[in-house]
Scaffold this motif. Structure first.
Motif, PDB file in Angstrom:
ATOM      1  N   HIS A 171      57.794   9.675  -2.555  1.00  0.00           N
ATOM      2  CA  HIS A 171      57.701   9.455  -4.130  1.00  0.00           C
ATOM      3  C   HIS A 171      58.819   8.487  -4.861  1.00  0.00           C
ATOM      4  O   HIS A 171      59.922   8.386  -4.088  1.00  0.00           O
ATOM      5  CB  HIS A 171      58.135  10.816  -4.691  1.00  0.00           C
ATOM      6  CG  HIS A 171      57.779  11.061  -6.108  1.00  0.00           C
ATOM      7  ND1 HIS A 171      58.569  10.826  -7.096  1.00  0.00           N
ATOM      8  CD2 HIS A 171      56.470  11.561  -6.947  1.00  0.00           C
ATOM      9  CE1 HIS A 171      57.925  10.964  -8.238  1.00  0.00           C
ATOM     10  NE2 HIS A 171      56.715  11.392  -8.036  1.00  0.00           N
ATOM     11  N   PRO A 172      58.317   8.032  -5.666  1.00  0.00           N
ATOM     12  CA  PRO A 172      59.168   6.972  -6.362  1.00  0.00           C
ATOM     13  C   PRO A 172      60.732   7.488  -6.716  1.00  0.00           C
ATOM     14  O   PRO A 172      61.640   6.824  -6.706  1.00  0.00           O
ATOM     15  CB  PRO A 172      58.413   6.406  -7.657  1.00  0.00           C
ATOM     16  CG  PRO A 172      57.084   7.339  -7.818  1.00  0.00           C
ATOM     17  CD  PRO A 172      56.976   7.670  -6.140  1.00  0.00           C
ATOM     18  N   ILE A 173      60.632   8.625  -7.103  1.00  0.00           N
ATOM     19  CA  ILE A 173      62.019   9.309  -7.631  1.00  0.00           C
ATOM     20  C   ILE A 173      62.703   9.259  -6.439  1.00  0.00           C
ATOM     21  O   ILE A 173      64.037   8.871  -6.233  1.00  0.00           O
ATOM     22  CB  ILE A 173      61.854  10.584  -8.327  1.00  0.00           C
ATOM     23  CG1 ILE A 173      61.226  10.305  -9.620  1.00  0.00           C
ATOM     24  CG2 ILE A 173      63.341  11.248  -8.317  1.00  0.00           C
ATOM     25  CD1 ILE A 173      60.951  11.712 -10.312  1.00  0.00           C
TER      26      ILE A 173
ATOM     27  N   ASP B 243      55.329   5.417 -19.341  1.00  0.00           N
ATOM     28  CA  ASP B 243      55.301   6.729 -19.652  1.00  0.00           C
ATOM     29  C   ASP B 243      55.960   7.762 -18.704  1.00  0.00           C
ATOM     30  O   ASP B 243      55.466   7.564 -17.359  1.00  0.00           O
ATOM     31  CB  ASP B 243      53.792   7.049 -19.779  1.00  0.00           C
ATOM     32  CG  ASP B 243      53.649   8.498 -20.392  1.00  0.00           C
ATOM     33  OD1 ASP B 243      54.524   9.445 -20.123  1.00  0.00           O
ATOM     34  OD2 ASP B 243      52.457   8.826 -21.054  1.00  0.00           O
ATOM     35  N   ILE B 244      56.952   8.579 -19.055  1.00  0.00           N
ATOM     36  CA  ILE B 244      57.859   9.110 -17.836  1.00  0.00           C
ATOM     37  C   ILE B 244      56.716  10.317 -17.250  1.00  0.00           C
ATOM     38  O   ILE B 244      57.098  10.787 -16.225  1.00  0.00           O
ATOM     39  CB  ILE B 244      58.910   9.941 -18.836  1.00  0.00           C
ATOM     40  CG1 ILE B 244      59.922  10.410 -17.583  1.00  0.00           C
ATOM     41  CG2 ILE B 244      58.588  10.988 -19.708  1.00  0.00           C
ATOM     42  CD1 ILE B 244      61.148  10.952 -18.138  1.00  0.00           C
ATOM     43  N   ARG B 245      55.728  10.729 -17.910  1.00  0.00           N
ATOM     44  CA  ARG B 245      54.750  11.693 -17.397  1.00  0.00           C
ATOM     45  C   ARG B 245      54.168  11.552 -16.065  1.00  0.00           C
ATOM     46  O   ARG B 245      53.575  12.271 -15.332  1.00  0.00           O
ATOM     47  CB  ARG B 245      53.854  12.346 -18.481  1.00  0.00           C
ATOM     48  CG  ARG B 245      54.552  13.011 -19.500  1.00  0.00           C
ATOM     49  CD  ARG B 245      53.651  13.144 -20.866  1.00  0.00           C
ATOM     50  NE  ARG B 245      53.345  12.029 -21.389  1.00  0.00           N
ATOM     51  CZ  ARG B 245      52.799  11.888 -22.641  1.00  0.00           C
ATOM     52  NH1 ARG B 245      52.673  13.063 -23.282  1.00  0.00           N
ATOM     53  NH2 ARG B 245      52.289  10.951 -23.354  1.00  0.00           N
ATOM     54  N   LEU B 246      54.025   9.828 -15.859  1.00  0.00           N
ATOM     55  CA  LEU B 246      53.550   9.372 -14.671  1.00  0.00           C
ATOM     56  C   LEU B 246      53.965   9.960 -13.452  1.00  0.00           C
ATOM     57  O   LEU B 246      53.442  10.256 -12.279  1.00  0.00           O
ATOM     58  CB  LEU B 246      53.236   7.920 -14.459  1.00  0.00           C
ATOM     59  CG  LEU B 246      52.311   7.198 -15.384  1.00  0.00           C
ATOM     60  CD1 LEU B 246      52.717   5.727 -15.854  1.00  0.00           C
ATOM     61  CD2 LEU B 246      51.040   7.311 -15.139  1.00  0.00           C
ATOM     62  N   PHE B 247      55.561  10.221 -13.462  1.00  0.00           N
ATOM     63  CA  PHE B 247      56.235  10.683 -12.451  1.00  0.00           C
ATOM     64  C   PHE B 247      55.737  12.118 -11.803  1.00  0.00           C
ATOM     65  O   PHE B 247      55.964  12.314 -10.686  1.00  0.00           O
ATOM     66  CB  PHE B 247      57.742  10.764 -12.644  1.00  0.00           C
ATOM     67  CG  PHE B 247      58.502   9.227 -12.924  1.00  0.00           C
ATOM     68  CD1 PHE B 247      58.592   8.484 -11.764  1.00  0.00           C
ATOM     69  CD2 PHE B 247      58.636   8.983 -14.133  1.00  0.00           C
ATOM     70  CE1 PHE B 247      59.156   7.421 -11.641  1.00  0.00           C
ATOM     71  CE2 PHE B 247      59.136   7.582 -14.268  1.00  0.00           C
ATOM     72  CZ  PHE B 247      59.228   6.881 -13.094  1.00  0.00           C
ATOM     73  N   HIS B 248      55.518  12.955 -12.725  1.00  0.00           N
ATOM     74  CA  HIS B 248      54.849  14.160 -12.506  1.00  0.00           C
ATOM     75  C   HIS B 248      53.636  14.272 -12.303  1.00  0.00           C
ATOM     76  O   HIS B 248      53.157  15.693 -12.173  1.00  0.00           O
ATOM     77  CB  HIS B 248      55.781  15.262 -13.054  1.00  0.00           C
ATOM     78  CG  HIS B 248      57.268  15.078 -12.974  1.00  0.00           C
ATOM     79  ND1 HIS B 248      57.868  15.436 -11.945  1.00  0.00           N
ATOM     80  CD2 HIS B 248      58.204  14.645 -13.938  1.00  0.00           C
ATOM     81  CE1 HIS B 248      59.293  15.039 -12.072  1.00  0.00           C
ATOM     82  NE2 HIS B 248      59.290  14.842 -13.440  1.00  0.00           N
ATOM     83  N   SER B 249      52.763  13.249 -12.309  1.00  0.00           N
ATOM     84  CA  SER B 249      51.000  13.223 -12.472  1.00  0.00           C
ATOM     85  C   SER B 249      50.628  13.561 -11.302  1.00  0.00           C
ATOM     86  O   SER B 249      49.432  13.942 -11.523  1.00  0.00           O
ATOM     87  CB  SER B 249      50.778  12.061 -13.290  1.00  0.00           C
ATOM     88  OG  SER B 249      50.956  11.116 -12.264  1.00  0.00           O
ATOM     89  N   GLY B 250      51.208  13.250 -10.117  1.00  0.00           N
ATOM     90  CA  GLY B 250      50.536  13.466  -8.870  1.00  0.00           C
ATOM     91  C   GLY B 250      49.673  12.572  -8.604  1.00  0.00           C
ATOM     92  O   GLY B 250      48.777  12.717  -7.716  1.00  0.00           O
ATOM     93  N   ASP B 251      49.440  11.405  -9.481  1.00  0.00           N
ATOM     94  CA  ASP B 251      48.657  10.357  -9.016  1.00  0.00           C
ATOM     95  C   ASP B 251      49.008   9.559  -8.039  1.00  0.00           C
ATOM     96  O   ASP B 251      50.125   8.994  -8.027  1.00  0.00           O
ATOM     97  CB  ASP B 251      48.344   9.487 -10.558  1.00  0.00           C
ATOM     98  CG  ASP B 251      47.349   8.629 -10.122  1.00  0.00           C
ATOM     99  OD1 ASP B 251      46.712   8.259  -9.244  1.00  0.00           O
ATOM    100  OD2 ASP B 251      46.670   8.315 -11.521  1.00  0.00           O
ATOM    101  N   ILE B 252      48.136   9.666  -6.836  1.00  0.00           N
ATOM    102  CA  ILE B 252      48.612   8.863  -5.655  1.00  0.00           C
ATOM    103  C   ILE B 252      48.698   7.384  -5.762  1.00  0.00           C
ATOM    104  O   ILE B 252      49.390   6.704  -5.182  1.00  0.00           O
ATOM    105  CB  ILE B 252      47.564   9.348  -4.443  1.00  0.00           C
ATOM    106  CG1 ILE B 252      48.201   9.078  -3.150  1.00  0.00           C
ATOM    107  CG2 ILE B 252      46.236   8.557  -4.426  1.00  0.00           C
ATOM    108  CD1 ILE B 252      49.095  10.109  -2.894  1.00  0.00           C
ATOM    109  N   ARG B 253      47.915   6.873  -6.878  1.00  0.00           N
ATOM    110  CA  ARG B 253      47.817   5.335  -6.915  1.00  0.00           C
ATOM    111  C   ARG B 253      49.286   4.847  -7.625  1.00  0.00           C
ATOM    112  O   ARG B 253      49.894   3.903  -7.235  1.00  0.00           O
ATOM    113  CB  ARG B 253      46.862   4.855  -8.008  1.00  0.00           C
ATOM    114  CG  ARG B 253      45.351   5.120  -7.648  1.00  0.00           C
ATOM    115  CD  ARG B 253      44.351   4.869  -8.777  1.00  0.00           C
ATOM    116  NE  ARG B 253      44.812   6.027  -9.442  1.00  0.00           N
ATOM    117  CZ  ARG B 253      44.000   6.079 -10.891  1.00  0.00           C
ATOM    118  NH1 ARG B 253      42.999   5.112 -10.962  1.00  0.00           N
ATOM    119  NH2 ARG B 253      44.410   7.149 -11.819  1.00  0.00           N
TER     120      ARG B 253
END
Lengths: 322, 257
Positions: free
Chosen positions: B13-15, B230-240
């Motif tokens: 994960h990017p984090i 958008d900070i919400r992308l980090f926890h979106s679970g979007d594999i892309r």
């Protein structure tokens, strides 16, 4: 805290730089600026400086130091007039469960009350209206505006009561289930132990201490005599009351940050002078109950070595200026 | 799937990638990584950090309190880990310490493009004998951290602020030039010199021990570096989103010394 450049200018002879320059000066030396709109700066004063900087005088003092501009006047450096604390018109008593006796401070650290007789309640002069509106306040009438102006000017919350039927004020804890209607007309059941300002004669609550005035002693166009309150209440107690009642006011925000009780005397001096100017009337004696009166003043000292040790700087005596 | 095809691989994960990269940079400056509980007690999250009960400073952080567990909070900052480490220092008679505390924190606030109710913080501190770790050390540390993380054109600026646990307190701004974009000052962290009361609460002597502490949103640093809106992308679970990041950065290749 919303401040206006024009209001700040009253503290300086030298013309102040433009709003942007003031904003930069404060940002890099004192406080973040939330926004600037025309002449107005919304200064984000954090809890460590809220005791002295939730006021135009406080912000002006900061600017004076940052921009190296002398203050024209500082109301807190002008000597206080001597006042007799015995008044034939008003008595004040503090009955405070946290305090042991008159000399031990509980929730009410100081209560100054002044009687003003024969005022003319009317709309405020335009300079006062404009000053308040420039910082987002609504003009009510000359008396209420005077109390708000002095609070925003030097930081002391003040309240004006209609004195009709009140000759003795009792500052006491609320009783179980005690009800009270605030100025806006809403009725609150105040929790037991909340500090109230009451009319000792009728036992009626006329204010929630440090938070909001009551409808029972509202200043209206028919008001002729006033009781002006300049008091100081314990920050923790006020913060709890404001939280429980969900009633955060300009006054409660100031008290919860523990301004000095010494400020009360300056507040009452300033507001009485302003009321006389714009509403006339005759000032009777001022009552001063001061359970938290300091026994001695404190000196604060810091050494160059300590400063350099914390900052990692190399200041010498040559940088030092009083 | 054909039998000879390589098995599908997972992805960091990017984090995680960012934490490893930051840990490598701080590692080269002598910082280790410390962790602590996410369900904290009032003492380590607030009181020991010089944010007493009923102090207006508590209003600065909107807190999740735990039902039926009085005195427990979802930690509002990873500074609670600093407090635990300082206590350890006192207990074991250690003279100096440097740790970063990357971890999840929680705020009871509504979410938008720049705010999440749970997010990561890069918190940390360095303490040593009086006079050795100063506000200037803090500036030097962040100057180097940001140059290595964001690039050599980065600059650091301090602005005065207030936190209960530090005195003096500062906000740290970074001058960041996005590739091909205009440079600008961005607020990244809060920091300062640990308040003597905090040192005292840990059981140490503020006359003998001093140091700096810092903390700021971790996602925000990644957002600045990669231009994420958008900070919400980090926890979106979007594999892309996850696949858009290199797993091995220059900084983590260099490792720690």
């Amino acid at each position: 805290m919303k401040v206006s450049r024009a209001w700040l200018q009253t503290y300086f002879d030298t013309p102040l730089p433009d709003t942007q320059a003031l904003s930069d000066a404060l940002t890099f030396h004192a406080f973040e600026i939330e926004e600037t709109v025309g002449d107005m700066l919304d200064v984000k004063v954090l809890p460590n400086r809220a005791a002295d900087c939730l006021s135009h005088r406080g912000i002006a003092k900061e600017l004076s130091a940052i921009l190296n501009l002398p203050l024209k006047t500082d109301p807190l450096r002008q000597p206080l007039p001597y006042r007799d604390i015995v008044s034939p018109y008003l008595t004040v008593e503090i009955e405070d469960s946290n305090g042991f006796d008159k000399l031990t401070a509980g929730k009410c650290l100081r209560y100054m009350g002044a009687v003003v007789r024969g005022v003319k309640v009317r709309p405020s002069p335009s300079w006062l209206k404009e000053a308040l509106e420039a910082v987002g306040q609504r003009s009510v009438n000359n008396i209420v505006d005077a109390t708000n102006y002095v609070m925003l000017d030097i930081g002391q919350p003040l309240h004006a009561f209609d004195a009709k039927g009140i000759s003795s004020i009792l500052v006491r804890d609320a009783r179980e289930g005690e009800k009270m209607t605030i100025l806006s007309g809403e009725e609150y059941t105040v929790p037991k132990g909340t500090l109230l300002i009451t009319n000792a004669g009728t036992s009626e609550a006329i204010g929630i201490a440090g938070v909001k005035g009551g409808k029972a002693a509202e200043v209206t166009a028919a008001t002729a005599d006033l009781i002006i309150e300049s008091a100081n209440f314990d920050g923790t107690s006020i913060r709890r009351t404001a939280q429980v009642l969900k009633l955060s006011t300009d006054a409660s925000q100031r008290f919860q940050n523990r301004p000095s009780p010494e400020l009360c005397a300056y507040g009452i001096r300033e507001v009485l002078a302003l009321i006389q100017k714009i509403a006339g009337g005759e000032i009777a004696e001022v009552v001063d109950e001061y359970p938290a009166r300091p026994q001695e003043s404190w000196n604060v000292s810091v050494s160059l070595a300590k400063m350099n040790g914390i900052l990692g700087s190399r200041f010498t005596r040559a940088h030092h200026r009083l | 799937m054909k039998p000879d095809a390589a098995p599908a691989q997972g992805r960091l994960h990017p984090i995680t990638i960012a934490v490893r990269e930051m840990a490598a940079i701080f590692g080269r400056m002598g910082f280790g990584i410390a962790y602590g509980p996410e369900l904290e007690d009032d003492w380590h999250n607030f009181t020991a950090l010089n944010v007493p009960e009923d102090h207006p400073a508590r209003d600065m952080q909107d807190t999740f309190w735990i039902k039926d567990q009085p005195g427990k909070v979802l930690r509002t900052h990873a500074t609670s880990v600093t407090m635990r480490k300082l206590e350890e220092m006192a207990k074991n008679g250690i003279a100096e310490m440097r740790w970063i505390n990357p971890g999840k924190v929680f705020r009871n606030e509504s979410t938008d493009m720049t705010h999440e109710a749970q997010f990561y913080q890069l918190d940390g501190f360095a303490v040593g004998p009086t006079g050795t770790v100063t506000l200037a050390s803090l500036k030097g540390t962040f100057d180097r951290f940001y140059r290595e993380y964001f690039g050599q054109n980065t600059r650091v600026r301090f602005r005065p602020s207030f936190f209960g646990f530090t005195e003096p307190s500062v906000e740290i701004d970074v001058w960041f030039e996005a590739p091909g974009g205009k440079g600008q000052w961005l607020e990244t962290a809060g920091a300062g010199m640990l308040h003597p009361n905090v040192i005292k609460n840990a059981g140490l002597d503020p006359e003998k021990v001093q140091g700096f502490a810092f903390g700021g949103g971790l996602e925000r640093l990644i957002m600045i570096k990669y231009g994420i809106p958008d900070i919400r992308l980090f926890h979106s679970g979007d594999i892309r989103f996850t696949y858009a990041f290199d797993q091995l950065t220059e900084n983590s290749k260099q490792g720690t010394v």
